[in-house]
Design an enzyme around this catalytic site. Structure first.
Site, PDB file in Angstrom:
ATOM      1  N   SER A  28     115.724 -28.600  23.276  1.00  0.00           N
ATOM      2  CA  SER A  28     114.952 -28.456  24.588  1.00  0.00           C
ATOM      3  C   SER A  28     114.584 -27.137  24.917  1.00  0.00           C
ATOM      4  CB  SER A  28     115.979 -29.031  25.666  1.00  0.00           C
ATOM      5  OG  SER A  28     116.997 -28.022  25.889  1.00  0.00           O
ATOM      6  N   CYS A  29     115.181 -26.096  24.115  1.00  0.00           N
ATOM      7  CA  CYS A  29     114.540 -24.717  24.122  1.00  0.00           C
ATOM      8  C   CYS A  29     113.167 -24.245  23.725  1.00  0.00           C
ATOM      9  CB  CYS A  29     115.675 -23.726  23.586  1.00  0.00           C
ATOM     10  SG  CYS A  29     117.063 -23.652  24.496  1.00  0.00           S
ATOM     11  N   LEU A  30     112.768 -23.372  23.971  1.00  0.00           N
ATOM     12  CA  LEU A  30     111.321 -23.129  23.821  1.00  0.00           C
ATOM     13  C   LEU A  30     111.280 -21.529  22.865  1.00  0.00           C
ATOM     14  CD1 LEU A  30     108.765 -23.777  26.616  1.00  0.00           C
ATOM     15  CD2 LEU A  30     108.509 -24.565  24.270  1.00  0.00           C
ATOM     16  N   GLY A  93     110.716 -27.465  23.050  1.00  0.00           N
ATOM     17  CA  GLY A  93     110.616 -28.388  24.454  1.00  0.00           C
ATOM     18  C   GLY A  93     111.004 -29.870  24.312  1.00  0.00           C
TER      19      GLY A  93
ATOM     20  N   ASP B 158     121.717 -27.411  22.088  1.00  0.00           N
ATOM     21  CA  ASP B 158     120.779 -26.560  23.097  1.00  0.00           C
ATOM     22  C   ASP B 158     120.849 -27.247  24.209  1.00  0.00           C
ATOM     23  OD1 ASP B 158     119.124 -24.743  22.144  1.00  0.00           O
ATOM     24  OD2 ASP B 158     117.138 -26.202  22.286  1.00  0.00           O
TER      25      ASP B 158
END
Lengths: 163, 210
Positions: A28-30, A93, B158
Site C-alpha cells: 500500500s506504500c508509495l 499504492g 506494508d
C-alpha cells in the site's frame, strides 16, 4: 558505478547523480521520486500514509504524503534543484487484500488514499507527475536511475515496467 | 488506557499477550494436525513492540515471495490475523492436501484448486486460533471472509506498518511458527495476531490484567 540507496519505510533520501534510489516490496506504500534533470539531483520518499491528520509531531517526514512532498522539495532545492524544473514519478499504492463488503473506506484501501493524497500535494506545489504505475493488487519494487531518470517497476509474475 | 499509549505497554502486559498467543496457536496447531493427520509443533510465541519502520525486513528480504492468508475479526475486540508461508511451503502443502483429499489429480486441476485449499486451511488455522481466545475471554470474535495473496513479503507487511502507523510509530506483533513435521522438509508457517490498537485495553482487561 552509481551508488545504490535503499529507501526504507517513512524515509526520504535525496542525492546527486549518479545514484540509484530503490524501495523494495511496496504494497500500500508509495515510492515517490522528485527530480531535476538539469541540476542532476533526485530524491525518493517511501510514503506510508496519506496525511498526518492527528497533528502529532512528525519524526519521519517521509511517512505521510502531506509532509513528504514539501520536505523532498526543500531538500532538493538545498542540493541545487530549481523548483520550476522539478518533475515527479511514482509507483505503489496497491490494495493487497480484498474482503467482500469491507473495502471502501477501510484501512485495506489505504493504497488508494496514498495515491490521491500524493497527487494532490504534487499539484498543490505545481510539480508535474510525468509517469506513474499505481493501484491494482500486486506489490512492487522500484528502482530510480539518475542516468536516464527512469523508474524501473518490478512486479512478481509480470514483465518489468520502465516509466 | 488510550490506544496511543501502545508504546507504554509493560513487559507484564506483553507476557499476558504472549500467553494468549500460546493458547490460540496451540488450538490452531491441534486443528492443523487433525486436518493433515500429521504432527504439528509450534515455537515459543513472541509478543513484542516493534518499530513500524522495521516491520518489512524483520523476517526476510522484503522481496521474498510468500503466500499469506488474511482475515479480520470484528467484535468487542477487533484486529487482523495473518498466516504467512514462503511459496515453496505453500506449494508443498497444497500437494499434501490434494493427495489426502482429492486423490490423483492433474497439475492443471491442482492449480485451480490450490488457492481454495490454502484459503480453507488458512481459515481453519486462524479461526481455531481465535476460537481459543474467544472462549478464554468469553467474548465472541466474528471473522470476515478470509483472503489469500501470493506476493512480496514486504508488500504484505506494508499494510500492517501503515495500519499501526496511523496511531503511532510502533506495532504490537504477537506471533509464532507452526511446523508440520512429518515430512522430509518440515513445512513452516508463521501466524501473526495483530489486535487493533483501540482494542488492546479491552483485551487486557478481559484477560484480567488491566
Amino acid at each position: 558505478m552509481a551508488e545504490v540507496y535503499h529507501v526504507g519505510m517513512g524515509e526520504i533520501v535525496v542525492a546527486k547523480h549518479p545514484v540509484i534510489l530503490t524501495s523494495l516490496g511496496l504494497g500500500s506504500c508509495l515510492g515517490l521520486v522528485i527530480y531535476d534533470e538539469i541540476a542532476k539531483v533526485a530524491g525518493m520518499s517511501h510514503i506510508m500514509l496519506p496525511e498526518n491528520h492527528e497533528g502529532r509531531e512528525v519524526k519521519k517526514f517521509g511517512k505521510y504524503a502531506d509532509t513528504a512532498v514539501p520536505k523532498l522539495i526543500e531538500e532538493l532545492i538545498a542540493l541545487g534543484a530549481l523548483k520550476s524544473r522539478l518533475k515527479a514519478k511514482m509507483a505503489g499504492g496497491a490494495q493487497m487484500f480484498s474482503i467482500p463488503g469491507k473495502n471502501s473506506g477501510s484501512f485495506l484501501a489505504i493504497g488508494e488514499r496514498n495515491i490521491e493524497a500524493t497527487k494532490k500535494m504534487l499539484s498543490n506545489f505545481g510539480i508535474p507527475l510525468v509517469a506513474y504505475d499505481v493501484g491494482g493488487n500486486k506489490g512492487r519494487s522500484v528502482e530510480f536511475y539518475t542516468d536516464n531518470w527512469i523508474m524501473v517497476v518490478k512486479v512478481i509474475g509480470s514483465e518489468v515496467k520502465k516509466i | 488506557m488510550e490506544y496511543n499509549e501502545l508504546e507504554g505497554l509493560s513487559s507484564f502486559h506483553l507476557d499476558v499477550i504472549r500467553e494468549t498467543v500460546n493458547i490460540g496457536a496451540g488450538n490452531a496447531a491441534t486443528a492443523l494436525s487433525q486436518l493433515l493427520g500429521s504432527a504439528v509443533t509450534m515455537d515459543v510465541p513472541k509478543a513484542e513492540l516493534v518499530s513500524i519502520y522495521n516491520i518489512s525486513d524483520r523476517y526476510a528480504s522484503p522481496t521474498e515471495l510468500v503466500c499469506a492468508v488474511y482475515l479480520r475479526f470484528e467484535g468487542e475486540i477487533s484486529g487482523n490475523m495473518l498466516w504467512i508461508m514462503n511459496e515453496e511451503v505453500s506449494s508443498q502443502l497444497v500437494k499434501v492436501l490434494a493427495k489426502k483429499n482429492l486423490g490423483n489429480i492433474s497439475v492443471e486441476q491442482l492449480n485451480e484448486v490450490a488457492d481454495s485449499l490454502l484459503l480453507e486451511v488458512g481459515n481453519i488455522v486462524l479461526s481455531s486460533f481465535l476460537n481459543a481466545i474467544s472462549s478464554m475471554i468469553n467474548c465472541s470474535l466474528p471473522v470476515t471472509v478470509p483472503a489469500i495473496v501470493h506476493d512480496m513479503l514486504g508488500a504484505i507487511l506494508d499494510l500492517l506498518a501503515a495500519y499501526y502507523g496511523m496511531v503511532g510509530d510502533v506495532a504490537i506483533v504477537s506471533e509464532t511458527n507452526l511446523r508440520i513435521t512429518d515430512y522430509e522438509t518440515p513445512m513452516n508457517g508463521h501466524v501473526m495476531l495483530l489486535p487493533d490498537p483501540q482494542s488492546l485495553s479491552i483485551l487486557l482487561s478481559k484477560l484480567g490484567v488491566l
